[in-house]
Structures are given as structure tokens and as C-alpha cells.
Design a protein around this motif. Sequence first.
Motif, PDB file in Angstrom:
ATOM      1  N   PHE A 281       0.833  -1.199   0.000  1.00  0.00           N
ATOM      2  CA  PHE A 281       0.000   0.000   0.000  1.00  0.00           C
ATOM      3  C   PHE A 281       0.871   1.254   0.000  1.00  0.00           C
ATOM      4  N   TYR A 282       1.862   1.285   0.880  1.00  0.00           N
ATOM      5  CA  TYR A 282       2.724   2.456   1.000  1.00  0.00           C
ATOM      6  C   TYR A 282       3.497   2.702  -0.291  1.00  0.00           C
ATOM      7  N   ILE A 283       4.042   1.638  -0.860  1.00  0.00           N
ATOM      8  CA  ILE A 283       4.881   1.807  -2.048  1.00  0.00           C
ATOM      9  C   ILE A 283       4.057   2.366  -3.200  1.00  0.00           C
ATOM     10  N   PHE A 284       2.856   1.847  -3.389  1.00  0.00           N
ATOM     11  CA  PHE A 284       2.061   2.345  -4.512  1.00  0.00           C
ATOM     12  C   PHE A 284       1.465   3.716  -4.218  1.00  0.00           C
ATOM     13  N   TYR A 285       1.287   3.994  -2.950  1.00  0.00           N
ATOM     14  CA  TYR A 285       0.839   5.325  -2.544  1.00  0.00           C
ATOM     15  C   TYR A 285       1.860   6.361  -2.989  1.00  0.00           C
ATOM     16  N   ALA A 286       3.141   6.035  -2.745  1.00  0.00           N
ATOM     17  CA  ALA A 286       4.209   6.953  -3.173  1.00  0.00           C
ATOM     18  C   ALA A 286       4.291   6.995  -4.697  1.00  0.00           C
ATOM     19  N   ALA A 287       4.121   5.832  -5.335  1.00  0.00           N
ATOM     20  CA  ALA A 287       4.190   5.793  -6.801  1.00  0.00           C
ATOM     21  C   ALA A 287       3.089   6.662  -7.398  1.00  0.00           C
ATOM     22  N   LEU A 288       1.947   6.663  -6.734  1.00  0.00           N
ATOM     23  CA  LEU A 288       0.835   7.474  -7.223  1.00  0.00           C
ATOM     24  C   LEU A 288       1.183   8.960  -7.170  1.00  0.00           C
ATOM     25  N   THR A 289       1.808   9.371  -6.062  1.00  0.00           N
ATOM     26  CA  THR A 289       2.220  10.772  -5.947  1.00  0.00           C
ATOM     27  C   THR A 289       3.140  11.149  -7.099  1.00  0.00           C
ATOM     28  N   LEU A 290       4.130  10.285  -7.365  1.00  0.00           N
ATOM     29  CA  LEU A 290       5.127  10.638  -8.366  1.00  0.00           C
ATOM     30  C   LEU A 290       4.554  10.612  -9.773  1.00  0.00           C
ATOM     31  N   SER A 291       3.673   9.638 -10.068  1.00  0.00           N
ATOM     32  CA  SER A 291       3.161   9.592 -11.437  1.00  0.00           C
ATOM     33  C   SER A 291       2.176  10.731 -11.685  1.00  0.00           C
ATOM     34  N   THR A 292       1.407  11.109 -10.667  1.00  0.00           N
ATOM     35  CA  THR A 292       0.485  12.214 -10.901  1.00  0.00           C
ATOM     36  C   THR A 292       1.208  13.553 -10.901  1.00  0.00           C
ATOM     37  N   TYR A 293       2.418  13.574 -10.316  1.00  0.00           N
ATOM     38  CA  TYR A 293       3.180  14.824 -10.340  1.00  0.00           C
ATOM     39  C   TYR A 293       3.316  15.335 -11.763  1.00  0.00           C
ATOM     40  N   TRP A 294       3.671  14.452 -12.680  1.00  0.00           N
ATOM     41  CA  TRP A 294       3.899  14.887 -14.050  1.00  0.00           C
ATOM     42  C   TRP A 294       2.602  15.241 -14.760  1.00  0.00           C
ATOM     43  N   LEU A 295       1.503  14.688 -14.272  1.00  0.00           N
ATOM     44  CA  LEU A 295       0.220  15.069 -14.857  1.00  0.00           C
ATOM     45  C   LEU A 295      -0.175  16.464 -14.411  1.00  0.00           C
ATOM     46  N   VAL A 296       0.043  16.731 -13.116  1.00  0.00           N
ATOM     47  CA  VAL A 296      -0.332  18.049 -12.613  1.00  0.00           C
ATOM     48  C   VAL A 296       0.590  19.113 -13.201  1.00  0.00           C
ATOM     49  N   ALA A 297       1.871  18.751 -13.373  1.00  0.00           N
ATOM     50  CA  ALA A 297       2.837  19.722 -13.897  1.00  0.00           C
ATOM     51  C   ALA A 297       2.832  19.749 -15.413  1.00  0.00           C
ATOM     52  N   HIS A 298       1.767  19.262 -16.032  1.00  0.00           N
ATOM     53  CA  HIS A 298       1.785  19.039 -17.473  1.00  0.00           C
ATOM     54  C   HIS A 298       2.208  20.271 -18.270  1.00  0.00           C
TER      55      HIS A 298
ATOM     56  N   LEU B 127       4.516  14.335  -0.317  1.00  0.00           N
ATOM     57  CA  LEU B 127       5.694  13.552   0.076  1.00  0.00           C
ATOM     58  C   LEU B 127       5.832  13.511   1.593  1.00  0.00           C
ATOM     59  N   SER B 128       5.642  14.645   2.258  1.00  0.00           N
ATOM     60  CA  SER B 128       5.717  14.602   3.728  1.00  0.00           C
ATOM     61  C   SER B 128       4.683  13.639   4.250  1.00  0.00           C
ATOM     62  N   SER B 129       3.525  13.695   3.642  1.00  0.00           N
ATOM     63  CA  SER B 129       2.474  12.782   4.059  1.00  0.00           C
ATOM     64  C   SER B 129       2.916  11.333   3.869  1.00  0.00           C
ATOM     65  N   GLY B 130       3.574  11.072   2.749  1.00  0.00           N
ATOM     66  CA  GLY B 130       4.065   9.714   2.490  1.00  0.00           C
ATOM     67  C   GLY B 130       5.045   9.265   3.551  1.00  0.00           C
ATOM     68  N   TRP B 131       5.862  10.202   4.011  1.00  0.00           N
ATOM     69  CA  TRP B 131       6.841   9.815   5.038  1.00  0.00           C
ATOM     70  C   TRP B 131       6.146   9.527   6.371  1.00  0.00           C
ATOM     71  N   PHE B 132       5.104  10.299   6.684  1.00  0.00           N
ATOM     72  CA  PHE B 132       4.340   9.987   7.896  1.00  0.00           C
ATOM     73  C   PHE B 132       3.737   8.601   7.781  1.00  0.00           C
ATOM     74  N   LEU B 133       3.263   8.296   6.583  1.00  0.00           N
ATOM     75  CA  LEU B 133       2.673   6.975   6.392  1.00  0.00           C
ATOM     76  C   LEU B 133       3.733   5.897   6.616  1.00  0.00           C
ATOM     77  N   PHE B 134       4.939   6.163   6.110  1.00  0.00           N
ATOM     78  CA  PHE B 134       6.010   5.180   6.318  1.00  0.00           C
ATOM     79  C   PHE B 134       6.247   4.974   7.816  1.00  0.00           C
ATOM     80  N   ALA B 135       6.322   6.089   8.555  1.00  0.00           N
ATOM     81  CA  ALA B 135       6.518   5.971  10.001  1.00  0.00           C
ATOM     82  C   ALA B 135       5.411   5.126  10.614  1.00  0.00           C
ATOM     83  N   ALA B 136       4.188   5.373  10.165  1.00  0.00           N
ATOM     84  CA  ALA B 136       3.054   4.632  10.719  1.00  0.00           C
ATOM     85  C   ALA B 136       3.169   3.153  10.392  1.00  0.00           C
TER      86      ALA B 136
END
Lengths: 513, 501
Positions: A139-156, A174-183
Amino acid sequence: MTEMVPSIKPLLAVICPMIAAPGIFLLRKHANIREGTTILAAVIQFAIIISMAPAILEGGFLTFRIIDIGAGIELGYRVDAFGLIFAITSSFLWILVSLYSIGYMRSLEEHAQTRYYFMFALAIFSAVSIALSENLVTFYIFYAALTLSTYWLVAHHEDKEAFAATRKYLVYLLSSGWFLFAAVVLTYAITGTTRFADGGILGSASASGSTLIVLFVLFALGSIKAAWMPFHSWLPSAMVAPTPVLPSAMVAPTPVSALLHAVAVVKAGVFGFVRIVCHVFGIELIGELGIGLWLGAVASITMILGSFFAIGEDNLKRRLAYSTISQLSYILFGVALLSPFGIKGAMVHIPFHGFMKITLFLCAGAIMVVTGKKEISQMAGVGKQMPVTMLAFTIGALGMCGAPPVSGFISKWFLGLGTIQAGAIIFLIVILASSLLDVVYFFPIVKTAFFDTPAEASVADGGKIRFLEMERPLYLFMIVPLALTALFSVIFFFFPDAFHLLGLAEMAVKNLF
Amino acid sequence: MMHYILLQIVAVPLVASWAAFLIRPRKNRRPAWIAVAALCYTMLLLVLAGLQIYEGKILHEQYVIGPQVSFNLLADGLSLPVALIINLICLALALYSIHYVEHRIELIYGDIDDKTYGIYYRRFFMLYLYFPTGFMGVAFATNTLAVYFFLELLTIIPLYFIMAQFGYSDFITRYKVALMCLYWGIAGATFFLIGIIWGYIQIGSFEIGQIHNLSGNPFVLWIAVVILVGLATKLAIIPLHVWMPWVHAEHPTCIAGLLAIYANIAAYVAVRVLILPLRLDLYPLSLPLMIFALLTMVYGALLTLAQTDAKRFCACSTISQISYSVFGIAAMTAWGIQGGMFYFLSHILGKAILFSTAGILVYQLETRNLKNMGGLWPRMPLTAVLWLSASLILSALPPTSGFVGKWLLFTGAFKGFNSNPLGLLVTIAAIMSTLLTLVYTFLTGIRIFFGQQKTHDLEHPATDPPLTMSLPLLALAGVAFAMGIFPKPLLRLLDSVIGTF
């Protein structure tokens, strides 16, 4: 009843966009085949996902183990009823949004379309992987992957506004992703497992209450994707730059906004949150810790304030963004009630809201492409120029307010029942007030579009109304998908069990209690 | 070949170093190939030893030097992986140095005749080979005195002389910085020496195997603190980090990766000498050490963000990264120590790649200023890939070894402190601070390889370096990725030593 069936289907379902992505890249010189690949992959993916539903409805789980890295890090898929609801929603909407993108991107002659379709496929891959994750690590890994892949869509657009907005987007997510990792690490340290289970995995752990509350806060901060207040401001900024150099310069292309709101990022955020409450903590433990009330309060505040913010926005996309913030808190709200009806309402609101919100965004995009109008105050008479689009918009808006005969009524009905079941009448008042506010910010748009006469157009066109939306055949690629999503929003009202959605939600709730 | 295997591993580089001296100084690359051949041989031996240890054996060799004095070497599941990875990096960097040192000599000494050139070239590789000897010695030594000896050997011979002769600044600054490094190194080692002698007075032995007898001794905490101060100097823990950016900036880039090992291997020494034998007695030091590590992590990362010099950038990043492994070790749980050791290996791999990639940039662009770099991606794709892999490893993202290390060590920290509010907060803060690594590695990478081309760059169009520079680094990246996906064998080895205490 609850048997685990090893099956390759989850992998096949997830891998479709992953196979399509390199294809999209290789076929970049042939636009038609490239887009054909996307749509083919989307249709196949939807077919595979929907074919898993019968097995799940019988009470089984389909599992697929990818790799066991060691030390508790394992990747795998496990299809359960709740995950399947989200997977069905995202894969079905991928088909329609891809069709829509063809019309939208080509009409505007956007640059870097190959990257767009490529990243879109990756975003869907991540979203469906999140839906079908077996454990927190996946879940965490794909959560981060989602952030990165949508980054390029938002920055289109790759201009100053786009990068300013995406910086905010990345900093928050990304900060949120790191909190998730801690959790996730803390969960593993306490329980020795990261696999989702129906009764929760923390219930049997020997951790003190304060540790568990810290853990819950970490998970909540890890779910900033769900845009709960006060951590919501990345979402409207990603849609439209807040203090633009040009008046309301648009950041993300509209199909991306639609994807973000209805399918991928924000939806994945709430989906994840529900997952964590139901399958990591467990309903009982949340009740014992007394977190439900706090969560309900935060959700209520977000619902009401989000609506108020929406009223103040003149830009259509920003108004829709605040509406999403408000609407997604319905889902958090439903879970916070900790009652079977509330959770069922929350679960069905994921697909239903997805269909309605995507209709609204697709309409906003179509209006922008066809007439060039972005501000609500300019939209007088648009309803006469684009009747189908505005009709679809009206259906979506009705659904958002929870009025029959649109599917939004069903989820709100269950949420209302949930409040009564939980014995919290104050929350019933909150939900009614919020629905009322929805009416306040949606109906002026409908009224302006249909009943106001544009100041300048009638003179320029010699008083005749032109049906702008049918002027170019390319526009049909936009009009048909948005009409379909609107149609489905109505169909779900009459047949909530279409695509097995209601059945799956009932199944998921049955397993929880 | 199987006899004296550990002795060979320690001594062969030294023998090769002296053998290189016999080569007549000419403008050729023979000394480099001698070094590479010697390291290939020790690499082979290490793999053979590794196979035996994986089957559960422990290699122990004893060489009696005189009455009461013997030199022992021990390879078990902890020391072998450390030695193996370090030797691999030494080998990769030896290959990398072949071209790099030529470039350095030309830059420093300018037009010189072939003989003088040959002398310098030979001297570099002679000195270089002391690194593997020193590292292997520290890894395999069984008594603290030998550890001290090898640490001093590293400080005095290769570090001081290479920096003094092949460093970056002008003659005077070079020697100044080299001396500074020497003083700090010796000061740290002296604290270490005082600590182990104090320990000897208490228990009458320098053997690491006997240290557990200190347990319960009234002085045990003080001894540990003295030793830790010594080691913290090497580990560059705040406030003892001052030397690190200077020294790293001064070194020729080809050995900067080894400098990161030199600093980080103190973490291994701490585990061997203090944590494993005396864990229960040292428990009061756990939280303070974690807090120091956290401060260093944050401070180092912020320092890195502020750098514009490619080499100082990496140096400051080392300060921050080493503290990750210290953090895990300081938690003093089996998971934490394993994670700390795993992260140590991951960090030295990643750092060797990052440093050497920075070196490639310096080598090809002839500037150290990051602000003069931009838009290099189309012309240096391989370099960009190297930077990206190093960033992934150091930012501890899956599927690299860093992720496994980070996962293990923070799990360890949480296991030790999940009911201690301060420990819980410190660990969460530490996890959040790892985000900074992602920021500085990727942000800098994007600035270097994407964005606007700089005028400096247009005047000196650069390309990818020769393959002897990039391929060894790619191999290191491959190892780090393999460790991230299949860490089980390594974890089993570590577990055989750490998991059982």
C-alpha cells in the motif's frame, strides 16, 4: 466462508496499464494507435476486475504474492470486497477518461501527449494496486508511486504556475508519504505483521493506548491525500493557481483533475483511510480509543467549511475542488460513525461520488474547451449552447446535493441511517446542513447556464443560439463520456447493485462486524 | 589457497603495494592493474570464505607472534559481509581511479617528465592498497588493540599521504587539511585507546571475546563513553563533525568513497566492541545517543542543502547518512543493530556511487561548482543514471538496499521505544528527517541534469566518462539493488551474530 484463493487474476488486472505504458511510449509516433492501446488496456483491465466480483461475493478472497523480500517487507495483492469497489470504479472510469482525453488534448493541441498517456497509465496502475494491496508495505509503495506519477500530470504545462502548484503538491504529499512510512513501521514493530485483516491487526497487540493514538495520528497525517482540513490547500492549488499572473491560469489539465478527484489521488487517500480504520485498527479498537468522535468532528468541520469555501469561488474548477474536499469528508464521516450503515454509506460513496464528480469535471473541461470560459460568472447562456453538457452537469450537481434520482441520494441515505444507528443526531444535522450548502453553491451555476441571457453573444450571432458542442466531431469524444458518467450516476440510483457495487459494500460491512 | 585465508585477505594488498614499488616508473598503468589484480584475488577469497560462513562455519585464525602476543582474525556472519562489501567498493574505486588519477596528476603537477609522472602514479596506488588492508584488519580483528592499530594505519598512511599529495587545493591548504584530518583521526583514536586500556585494567584482556566480563563493572558506562567519544569523532557526530566537510572536499574524488567507509566503519567497531557484549549495561546511553544521531541527521542534511560545491555536497551528506546507522545501533535492539549494519553497507555503496559520480562531473566539466552545471542529461545519460541510482539508494527508496536498511533500523527503534513517549517522538522525527535526503539528492540531480544549460558547460562540452569509470559504479549500484530485493542471505548472516545475543 472466508477462504483465501491464490489466483493470478489480481496481478493480471493490475498489470494491464503497466503493459500498456511502454506500448504507449513505443507508439508515440502514431497518435491513434497510442490512444487505442490505452483504451484497449482499460477495457481489458475492467473486464478482469469485474470478473473477480462473483468469487468475492461468495465470501472468498483472491490473493497473489509477488515477492517476500524478508524482514516483514512483502509485496502482494489480496482482493476483498472493499478493495474491489475502488478497483471497479477506477478501472471503469479510466476507459471514459481516456476517451475524453482524446477529445480534450487534441482540441487544445496540448504538448507532450505521450507522456500524459504514459503517466496516466502509471497512475491507474498505482491506484488499482492500492485498491488490491494485501498489506501496508504494498500500500505504502504504490501510494508513493501514485504521488510521483500524478506529479507529471499536474505539472503538465511546465510553466511557472504549474511548477509553483506542483511544488506545493509534492511538499504536502511527500511529507504525508513519510508519515505513512513511520506509521507502517510502527505498526510492524508493534504487531509483527502488516497484512490487512477484517477485524484489524492492532486489536490483539500489547501496545498502550497513547502509543495507538500516536499511531493513529501518524496514519491521519499520512492520509493528507484525503484532503481533510486543515491540510487541504494543495488540492485547489493543483487545479487552478491561487494567485496567478494570468487570471485563473489553469494548472492541471481537466481530465487530470477528474482523475485526481474521482479516481486516483484524493480517492486513494480516503480509500486508504477507510482501509486503515477498518482493516488495521478495527472498528472495535477505534471505538475503545474514542477516536471516532474526533474523526467525526474533523470530518464535519471539513464538510461544512469546504462547502463555504466553495461558495466563495468563481472559478468553476476551484469550486469543484472545494466541493470534493467537502464531499470526501462524507466518507471519513461515515467511517467515524463506526456503525454498519455509516460504513456502508462511506463505501458506496466512493464509486458514486467518483461518477458524479467526474461528470462535473468533464463538463467543466468541455465548457472550457468549447467556449473558453472558466469563471462561473461568464457562463450565462452556456446551457443553451451546450445542452447535453449542462444537463449532465445538472445531474451531477443534483447527485452531490443528495437529491433523487441520482446515486448521491443512496449514499447520503445510508449515511443518514448510520448517524441514527450510532445514536448521534448532531451528526445527522451536520449532514443535512452540508447538503443544503451543496445546493447553495451548485444551483447558481445551473441557473446561470440555463436561464441567464448572455450579454454579448446574442448580438454577435444575430440572436441565434448555436449548438457549440456539436460543432466539431472531436467534441463528441468529450460529450459522450460525460453523458455516460451522468447516465451511470442515474442508473446507480435505480440499480445500486450494477457492477455489484452495493453487494460488495454489504459483503465488506458483513465481514467487519 | 584455503589456508591462511583471512591472513591472505588482509596481507595480499600490502604485498601488492610493495610489489608495485618494484615497477619502474614510466607513463603506463601497470601499478593500477597490480592493485586491481590484488583486489580481485582478495575478492575471490572473500567469496570463498563467505560460502563457508553461509554454511554456518566460523573462520578463526591465530598467529602467535611472541609470548602472550598473538594476532587473531575472525570471520563470522557480521564481519564477513562488511569486509565483502568494502572490498568490492575498493575494487570498483581502484578501477575508477585508473583514469582519474592521471587527470589529477596532470592537473596538480602539470607538465612533468614521464618518470616523475610514473612515480606519482605508482605512489597513489601503493598508498591506495593500504585502504583494503586497514579495512579488512578492522573487520576481522579480534582484539581491540588490533582494531586501534588498523584504524591508526588508515588515518596515517593512506588518508594523510594521499590527501597531502593528490588533494584539490593549493600546496599549503592541501597539507593543512591533511594535517587537520590526521589530528582529528589521532585524537579520536586516542580516546578509543584510553577506553580500551581502561577496560584492560578492569578485566585484564584486550580480546573482544572477553569484553562481556566488563558487565556489571562500576566503570563500564564511563569506559563506554570514552570509547564512544573516540568513535563519534570518526562517525562525525555533532559536535565532532567539523573535520568531515573539509577533508571530503580536499580528497581526490576517487578515494572519497573510501573516506565514507573510514568514517562509517566506526559504527561497526561500536557494535563489535561495545553494543554486542555490553548491551544491557549500556541501555542508559541509548536515548541520548539516538538524540545526538537525530540532531546530526537533521543538521547534516540542512548543511548539504546549502552546498554549492559538488564535493562538499557529498561530504555533508555523509555526516547525515552515517547517523542513520548510528540511530539504529543506538536503539540497541536486535532489529536496530541489524538495520544499522545493513544501512551502513547500503550507505557506503550509495555514497561510493554518489561521490564518484560527482567526481565524474568534476573530471568531465572541470568545475566543482554545482551552479555551473545544468541540462547535462542528453550528453551524459550514463552519469545521470548513476546519480539517480545513488539518490535512490541514499534516499532509501524501494527497491534499493537503503529501504531494507531503513525499514529494519526504524522497526528496531520502534520495538525498543514504542512505549516511551520521548523515544517514540525521536524516532518519528528521525523518519521525517530522512525526507531531507530525498530533497537534496533529487533536487541537486534535477538541477545538474535537467533545466538550463550553463555557459560554462557550453564552453567545455562534456560527455560520459570512459567505461572503466562508469561500469564499476554501475556494478555497485547493481549490488545495492540486489541487496534491496534479495536481502535474505545477508540478513541470515547478520542474524547469526546479532540475533542470538
